[in-house]
Motif scaffolding. Structure first.
Motif, PDB file in Angstrom:
ATOM      1  N   GLY A 618      42.192  55.274  40.995  1.00 28.63           N
ATOM      2  CA  GLY A 618      41.765  53.785  41.683  1.00 28.63           C
ATOM      3  C   GLY A 618      40.975  53.547  40.853  1.00 28.63           C
ATOM      4  N   LEU A 619      39.974  53.323  39.792  1.00 25.77           N
ATOM      5  CA  LEU A 619      39.327  52.756  38.686  1.00 25.77           C
ATOM      6  C   LEU A 619      39.974  51.922  38.058  1.00 25.77           C
ATOM      7  CD1 LEU A 619      35.984  54.819  39.700  1.00 25.77           C
ATOM      8  CD2 LEU A 619      36.233  53.070  40.269  1.00 25.77           C
ATOM      9  N   TRP A 620      41.178  52.771  37.369  1.00 27.00           N
ATOM     10  CA  TRP A 620      41.802  51.961  36.833  1.00 27.00           C
ATOM     11  C   TRP A 620      42.241  50.947  37.381  1.00 27.00           C
ATOM     12  CZ3 TRP A 620      46.787  54.127  35.703  1.00 27.00           C
ATOM     13  CH2 TRP A 620      47.545  53.331  35.089  1.00 27.00           C
ATOM     14  N   LYS A 621      43.248  51.684  38.154  1.00 27.42           N
ATOM     15  CA  LYS A 621      44.281  50.472  38.961  1.00 27.42           C
ATOM     16  C   LYS A 621      43.381  49.051  39.482  1.00 27.42           C
ATOM     17  CE  LYS A 621      48.091  53.507  39.008  1.00 27.42           C
ATOM     18  NZ  LYS A 621      49.107  53.845  40.281  1.00 27.42           N
ATOM     19  N   VAL A 622      42.650  49.476  40.430  1.00 25.74           N
ATOM     20  CA  VAL A 622      41.847  48.202  41.125  1.00 25.74           C
ATOM     21  C   VAL A 622      40.732  47.818  40.180  1.00 25.74           C
ATOM     22  CG1 VAL A 622      40.284  48.001  42.879  1.00 25.74           C
ATOM     23  CG2 VAL A 622      41.968  50.048  43.348  1.00 25.74           C
ATOM     24  N   GLY A 623      39.864  48.314  39.973  1.00 25.13           N
ATOM     25  CA  GLY A 623      38.727  48.591  38.973  1.00 25.13           C
ATOM     26  C   GLY A 623      39.101  47.230  37.369  1.00 25.13           C
ATOM     27  N   ASP A 624      40.155  48.301  37.053  1.00 28.09           N
ATOM     28  CA  ASP A 624      40.083  47.707  35.475  1.00 28.09           C
ATOM     29  C   ASP A 624      41.635  46.664  35.671  1.00 28.09           C
ATOM     30  OD1 ASP A 624      40.412  47.633  32.516  1.00 28.09           O
ATOM     31  OD2 ASP A 624      41.373  48.835  32.621  1.00 28.09           O
ATOM     32  N   ARG A 625      42.114  47.153  35.814  1.00 28.26           N
ATOM     33  CA  ARG A 625      43.555  46.016  36.582  1.00 28.26           C
ATOM     34  C   ARG A 625      43.350  45.422  37.090  1.00 28.26           C
ATOM     35  NH1 ARG A 625      49.172  49.762  35.309  1.00 28.26           N
ATOM     36  NH2 ARG A 625      49.272  49.516  37.591  1.00 28.26           N
ATOM     37  N   ALA A 626      43.119  45.181  38.428  1.00 27.07           N
ATOM     38  CA  ALA A 626      43.456  44.380  39.270  1.00 27.07           C
ATOM     39  C   ALA A 626      42.341  43.851  39.133  1.00 27.07           C
ATOM     40  CB  ALA A 626      43.355  45.056  40.489  1.00 27.07           C
ATOM     41  N   LEU A 627      41.212  44.259  39.298  1.00 27.77           N
ATOM     42  CA  LEU A 627      39.611  43.255  39.397  1.00 27.77           C
ATOM     43  C   LEU A 627      39.911  42.357  38.281  1.00 27.77           C
ATOM     44  CD1 LEU A 627      37.266  45.642  41.618  1.00 27.77           C
ATOM     45  CD2 LEU A 627      38.734  42.732  42.389  1.00 27.77           C
ATOM     46  N   ILE A 628      39.502  43.791  36.597  1.00 31.06           N
ATOM     47  CA  ILE A 628      38.908  43.125  35.402  1.00 31.06           C
ATOM     48  C   ILE A 628      39.911  42.796  34.571  1.00 31.06           C
ATOM     49  CG2 ILE A 628      37.658  43.447  33.351  1.00 31.06           C
ATOM     50  CD1 ILE A 628      36.690  46.313  34.383  1.00 31.06           C
ATOM     51  N   ASP A 629      40.900  42.605  34.414  1.00 36.31           N
ATOM     52  CA  ASP A 629      41.999  42.169  33.956  1.00 36.31           C
ATOM     53  C   ASP A 629      42.874  41.176  34.228  1.00 36.31           C
ATOM     54  OD1 ASP A 629      41.664  44.035  31.216  1.00 36.31           O
ATOM     55  OD2 ASP A 629      43.138  45.212  32.297  1.00 36.31           O
ATOM     56  N   GLY A 630      43.059  41.304  36.013  1.00 38.31           N
ATOM     57  CA  GLY A 630      43.469  40.337  36.564  1.00 38.31           C
ATOM     58  C   GLY A 630      42.654  39.561  37.203  1.00 38.31           C
ATOM     59  N   LEU A 631      41.474  40.208  37.617  1.00 39.32           N
ATOM     60  CA  LEU A 631      40.815  38.971  38.539  1.00 39.32           C
ATOM     61  C   LEU A 631      40.578  38.055  37.363  1.00 39.32           C
ATOM     62  CD1 LEU A 631      40.472  37.065  41.436  1.00 39.32           C
ATOM     63  CD2 LEU A 631      38.331  38.458  41.102  1.00 39.32           C
ATOM     64  N   LEU A 632      39.411  38.452  36.841  1.00 36.94           N
ATOM     65  CA  LEU A 632      38.516  38.496  36.023  1.00 36.94           C
ATOM     66  C   LEU A 632      38.972  37.657  34.142  1.00 36.94           C
ATOM     67  CD1 LEU A 632      35.429  40.528  35.645  1.00 36.94           C
ATOM     68  CD2 LEU A 632      35.024  38.424  37.759  1.00 36.94           C
ATOM     69  N   VAL A 633      39.791  38.474  33.641  1.00 36.89           N
ATOM     70  CA  VAL A 633      40.569  38.008  32.508  1.00 36.89           C
ATOM     71  C   VAL A 633      41.456  37.069  32.856  1.00 36.89           C
ATOM     72  CG1 VAL A 633      41.229  38.643  30.335  1.00 36.89           C
ATOM     73  CG2 VAL A 633      39.695  40.440  31.740  1.00 36.89           C
ATOM     74  N   ASN A 634      42.455  37.383  33.516  1.00 35.40           N
ATOM     75  CA  ASN A 634      43.453  36.557  33.721  1.00 35.40           C
ATOM     76  C   ASN A 634      43.344  35.626  34.357  1.00 35.40           C
ATOM     77  OD1 ASN A 634      45.352  38.622  31.414  1.00 35.40           O
ATOM     78  ND2 ASN A 634      45.947  39.579  33.499  1.00 35.40           N
ATOM     79  N   GLY A 635      42.851  35.717  35.829  1.00 33.19           N
ATOM     80  CA  GLY A 635      42.266  34.727  36.597  1.00 33.19           C
ATOM     81  C   GLY A 635      41.467  33.835  36.192  1.00 33.19           C
ATOM     82  N   SER A 636      41.172  34.050  35.331  1.00 25.96           N
ATOM     83  CA  SER A 636      39.889  32.921  34.852  1.00 25.96           C
ATOM     84  C   SER A 636      40.882  32.055  33.830  1.00 25.96           C
ATOM     85  CB  SER A 636      39.161  32.939  33.736  1.00 25.96           C
ATOM     86  OG  SER A 636      39.151  34.330  32.854  1.00 25.96           O
ATOM     87  N   TRP A 637      41.770  32.319  33.204  1.00 22.10           N
ATOM     88  CA  TRP A 637      42.196  31.402  32.363  1.00 22.10           C
ATOM     89  C   TRP A 637      43.840  30.540  33.525  1.00 22.10           C
ATOM     90  CZ3 TRP A 637      47.656  31.482  31.588  1.00 22.10           C
ATOM     91  CH2 TRP A 637      48.610  32.684  31.530  1.00 22.10           C
ATOM     92  N   LYS A 638      43.992  31.807  34.398  1.00 24.53           N
ATOM     93  CA  LYS A 638      44.858  30.759  34.832  1.00 24.53           C
ATOM     94  C   LYS A 638      44.206  29.987  35.904  1.00 24.53           C
ATOM     95  CE  LYS A 638      47.848  35.141  35.696  1.00 24.53           C
ATOM     96  NZ  LYS A 638      48.993  36.118  36.702  1.00 24.53           N
ATOM     97  N   LEU A 639      43.151  29.842  36.277  1.00 24.44           N
ATOM     98  CA  LEU A 639      42.163  29.393  36.474  1.00 24.44           C
ATOM     99  C   LEU A 639      41.988  27.170  36.065  1.00 24.44           C
ATOM    100  CD1 LEU A 639      40.728  27.852  39.745  1.00 24.44           C
ATOM    101  CD2 LEU A 639      38.244  29.061  38.107  1.00 24.44           C
TER     102      LEU A 639
END
Length: 678
Positions: A618-639
Motif C-alpha cells: 500500500g505504501l508503495w502503490k499509494v505513497g510512492d507511485r501515486a503521491l510521490i511519483d504521480g502527484l509530486l514529481v509527475n504532477g509538478s511538471w504537468k502543472l
C-alpha cells in the motif's frame, strides 16, 4: 592474596578462540586454499578454547577465593561529545562464572564435534564458526559497557544465523536461520532502544557510571508521557532478552533452529547464547530493581513460557525438539526468578542448566548417531543395552532436569519455586502456579522421551524413513543401509564429553548453592533492594544447608509432582502404550492446538507477515507511485506545463494585444483601489 587481575591474561581469554577460528576459517577452507587439514583445524580451535577455559578457571579462582575484581577500559574507540565508546572488561563473580560455563561447555562441544561431524564436508568451517561463537559470547559477558555488550549480542546472533543454516543446501535450514534472524531483530530493536535511552538520559554507556545515575533516572518520565523513564528502559531491555532468550511470543525461532547440527544445539541453543538475555537482566539489576511494573511484566512472560512451552514438549516426536522445548521451559523458569528479584537464583539455574541441558543435547546427538541418524523417538526403544554410556549419562541429565533431590537442577529449580512463593508482586500467584505445574509437565515429557528411547520394545528396525534428518545425518554408516542394523555406542570423542558434563550435572548445585545464593559470590555484581524485595533474605532464613534442603524436599509438592510425572509417563508408554493414542483421540482439539504450536507460526505468517506485506504494498502503490511519483514529481511538471501552456496564449507578438492587456490591468488596479478607499 592477590586482589587484582592481569589484563593481558584476560585479553587472551576471548582472543585465543578468535585466533583458532581465524586460522581454521581462513586456512582450513577454500577461502584460504585449504592449507591446513581437518586434524590441524580442530586441534587449533580446541587448543584456543582450552586455553580460554584454563584462564577462565584461574580467573574464577582469583575472584572466588582471593576477592579479585577488575573494571577497566582497554581502548577508547571514539568520543562523541561527552559520550565515550569504549572496549573494556568488568570481572566479578557473575562474569567469572559465565566465563567458565561458556568455555567449558564450548570445549566439550568442540571435542564432541570431532566425532559427530566426521563425515561432513564443512568440517573445518564448522569448527571456525563454533570457535568464533565462543569469542563473541566471551566478549559479551566480559564487557564493562553497553556498546561492547551490544557488539557481543549481535555477534552471537550472527554466528547463530550461520550455524542454524550451516547446511545451506537444505531449504528447511535456510528457512529456520532466516526465521531466527528476523525474530531476533524484533527483540534487538527493543534492546537498542533501551541502550539509547540510557545513553541519552544518563550520558554514558559504562555500567558503573549508568548505575550510579539510576536514582536520577528513576525520578524522570519519558518526554511527552507520564511513563516512568526507568520502566520504559527496563521493558525495552527485556524485549531484547525476550528475543535472545526465546521468551513468549518471541520464542518461535528456537525449535526450528534444531535444523542445525546437534553440537550447536548444545552450545548455542541450550547452554550459552539463549542465556545471554538472563545474564543481561541480572547485570542490569540496579535498573530493574527500580521498576515493579517491569518486574511484573518479566514474571508474567517467564511464567507463560515455563508452562505453555512445556506442554508443547509432550507431543513432540523428534528427540532434539523435545529437548528444545525443555530449554524454552527452563528459560522461562530463569525469567520468573528475575521477575521475583532473585537474580542470583536465575543465574544459578543458568549455570546448572547449562551443564545438564548440554548433556541432554549431546546425548540426543549420540543417540542419533547410534540409531543411524534417526531422530524420531517412536522408532527407537531398547537402546540402553546397545549404548550404555549414552544411556547412563542421559539418565543423569534427565534426573537433573526434573529437579531430583541432590542433583544440580534440584537446587536451582527448587530455589526458583521458593523464591516465587516468597515474592509479594501481583504476578507472583500466577507465576507460582505455572512453575509448580511446570514441574509435573517437565518430568512427564522428559521421561516420556527417556523411556521411549532407552527402554521398552526395540522399534529401530520398523522405521519406514530413517534418513529424514540432517544432511549430515543422511550419510549411511560403514555398512551401507544403516537403518537395518542394531544401534551402537558412539566413539570416545562423543562419550567423553558426555561423562565430563554428567559430573557437574550431578554435583555442581550441591557444591555451589551456599556461596552463590547465600554468600558473597555475587555481592558486587547483583543489586537487590532488600526493603522492597526481601525474597533472598527470606530464602536465606529457610536455608539450612544443601543436605537439609534435599532431605526436606522429599516431602514437598515439587518432588511429588515430579515423581507423578515420571510414574505417569512410565505407565503410559511402558505398561499401557495404547493409552496415549486413546487420550489423543479424546482430546483431539487440544492436541491439534499443541501440534500447531498455539498457531503462533500461523499468526506470524498470515497476519503479521501478510499484514506487513500489504502495508508495504500500500505504501508503495499509494505513497510512492501515486503521491510521490504521480502527484509530486509527475504532477509538478504537468502543472508547470499546463500553466506555461495557458500563459503562452497571451504571448501573441502583436503590440495592440499587449496595449489592451496593459489598459485592462490599469483599469483593474484603479477599480481595486477605489473599492479599497470606500
Amino acid at each position: 592474596m592477590s586482589q587484582t587481575l592481569n589484563v593481558s591474561t584476560l585479553l587472551a581469554v576471548p582472543l585465543a578462540p578468535l585466533l583458532g577460528s581465524v586460522l581454521a576459517g581462513v586456512f582450513g577452507t577454500q577461502f584460504g586454499g585449504n592449507w591446513i587439514g581437518r586434524r590441524l583445524s580442530h586441534t587449533l580451535t580446541i587448543l584456543g578454547v582450552f586455553v580460554a577455559f584454563v584462564l577462565s578457571a584461574m580467573t574464577l579462582k582469583s575472584v572466588a577465593l582471593d576477592g579479585a575484581r577488575l573494571n577497566e577500559t582497554l581502548y577508547t574507540w571514539m568520543v562523541v561529545g561527552d559520550l565515550k565508546m569504549e572496549v573494556g572488561f568488568m570481572i566479578d563473580g557473575l562474569t567469572a562464572m559465565m566465563m567458565c560455563v561458556v568455555t567449558f561447555v564450548s570445549l566439550m562441544v568442540h571435542i564432541y564435534t570431532i566425532g559427530y561431524m566426521d563425515e561432513d564436508e564443512g568440517y573445518n568451517r564448522f569448527f571456525a564458526y563454533i570457535s568464533l561463537f565462543t569469542f563473541s559470547m566471551l566478549m559479551l559477558v566480559m564487557s564493562n559497557n553497553m556498546l561492547q555488550l551490544f557488539f557481543g549480542w549481535e555477534a552471537v546472533g550472527l554466528v547463530s544465523y550461520l550455524l542454524i543454516g550451516f547446511w545451506f543446501n537444505k531449504p528447511t535450514a535456510i528457512f529456520a536461520n532466516m526465521k531466527a534472524f528476523l525474530v531476533n531483530r524484533v527483540g534487538d530493536f527493543g534492546f537498542i532502544l533501551g541502550i539509547g535511552l540510557i545513553a541519552a538520559f544518563a550520558g554514558t554507556l559504562n555500567y558503573t557510571e549508568a548505575f550510579a545515575k539510576a536514582g536520577e533516572l528513576s525520578a524522570l518520565t519519558l518526554p511527552g508521557t507520564s511513563w516512568m523513564l526507568v520502566t520504559v528502559i527496563c521493558i525495552c531491555l527485556f524485549i531484547g532478552a525476550m528475543g535472545k532468550s526465546a521468551q513468549f511470543p518471541l520464542h518461535v525461532w528456537l525449535p526450528d533452529s534444531m535444523e542445525g547440527p546437534t553440537p550447536i544445539s548444545a552450545l548455542i541453543h541450550a547452554a550459552t547464547m539463549v542465556t545471554a538475555g538472563i545474564f543481561m537482566v541480572a547485570r542490569m539489576s540496579p535498573l530493574f530493581e527500580l521498576s515493579e511494573t517491569a518486574l511484573n511484566f518479566i514474571m508474567v512472560i517467564g511464567a507463560i513460557t515455563a508452562l505453555f512451552m512445556g506442554f508443547l514438549g509432550i507431543i513432540q516426536n523428534d528427540i532434539k525438539r523435545v529437548v528444545a522445548y525443555s530449554t524454552l521451559s527452563q528459560l522461562g523458569y530463569m525469567t520468573v526468578a528475575l521477575g521475583a528479584s532473585a537474580y542470583s537464583v536465575a543465574v544459578f539455574h543458568l549455570m546448572t542448566h547449562a551443564f545438564f541441558k548440554a548433556l541432554l543435547f549431546l546425548g540426543a546427538g549420540s543417540v542419533i548417531m547410534g540409531m543411524h541418524h534417526n531422530q524420531d523417538i517412536r522408532w527407537m526403544g531398547g537402546v540402553r543395552k546397545y549404548m550404555p554410556i549414552t544411556w547412563i549419562t542421559s539418565l543423569l541429565g534427565s534426573l537433573a532436569l526434573i529437579g531430583t533431590p541432590f542433583f544440580a537442577g534440584f537446587y536451582s529449580k527448587d530455589s526458583i519455586i521458593e523464591a516465587v512463593a516468597e515474592s509479594h508482586l501481583p504476578a507472583a500467584g500466577f507465576a507460582h502456579f505455572a512453575v509448580l505445574a511446570g514441574v509435573f509437565v517437565t518430568a512427564f515429557y522428559s521421561f516420556r522421551m527417556y523411556f521411549l528411547v532407552f527402554h521398552g520394545k526395540e522399534r529401530y528396525d520398523q522405521n519406514p524413513d530413517a534418513h529424514h534428518a540432517d544432511p549430515h545425518d543422511a550419510h549411511h554408516d560403514d555398512h551401507g543401509h544403516a537403518e537395518h542394523h542394531a544401534p551402537h555406542e558412539s566413539p570416545w570423542v562423543v562419550t567423553v564429553p558426555l561423562v565430563l558434563l554428567a559430573i557437574p550435572s550431578v554435583v555442581i548445585g550441591f557444591m555451589t548453592i551456599t556461596p552463590m545464593l547465600f554468600g558473597d559470590f555475587f555481592k558486587d555484581a547483583i543489586f537487590v533492594n532488600a526493603e522492597k524485595h526481601p525474597v533472598m533474605e527470606e530464602l536465606a532464613h529457610a536455608f539450612h544447608g544443601p543436605v537439609a534442603m534435599a532431605v526436606h524436599a522429599l516431602s514437598s509438592a515439587p518432588f511429588w509432582l515430579a515423581l507423578a510425572g515420571v510414574v505417569l509417563s512410565w505407565y503410559m508408554y511402558m505398561i499401557n502404550p495404547a493409552l496415549p493414542a486413546a487420550l489423543a483421540r479424546i482430546f483431539k482439539p487440544l492436541v491439534v492446538i499443541l501440534e500447531n504450536k498455539y498457531y503462533l507460526d500461523w499468526f506470524n505468517e498470515n497476519v503479521l507477515a501478510r499484514g506487513a506485506r500489504a502495508l508495504g504494498t500500500g505504501l508503495w502503490k499509494v505513497g510512492d507511485r501515486a503521491l510521490i511519483d504521480g502527484l509530486l514529481v509527475n504532477g509538478s511538471w504537468k502543472l508547470v506545463g499546463w500553466v506555461s501552456g495557458q500563459v503562452r496564449k497571451f504571448q501573441s507578438g502583436y503590440l495592440y494585444h499587449y496595449a489592451l492587456v496593459m489598459i485592462l490591468g490599469i483599469f483593474v488596479l484603479m477599480t481595486y483601489f477605489v473599492w479599497l478607499n470606500k
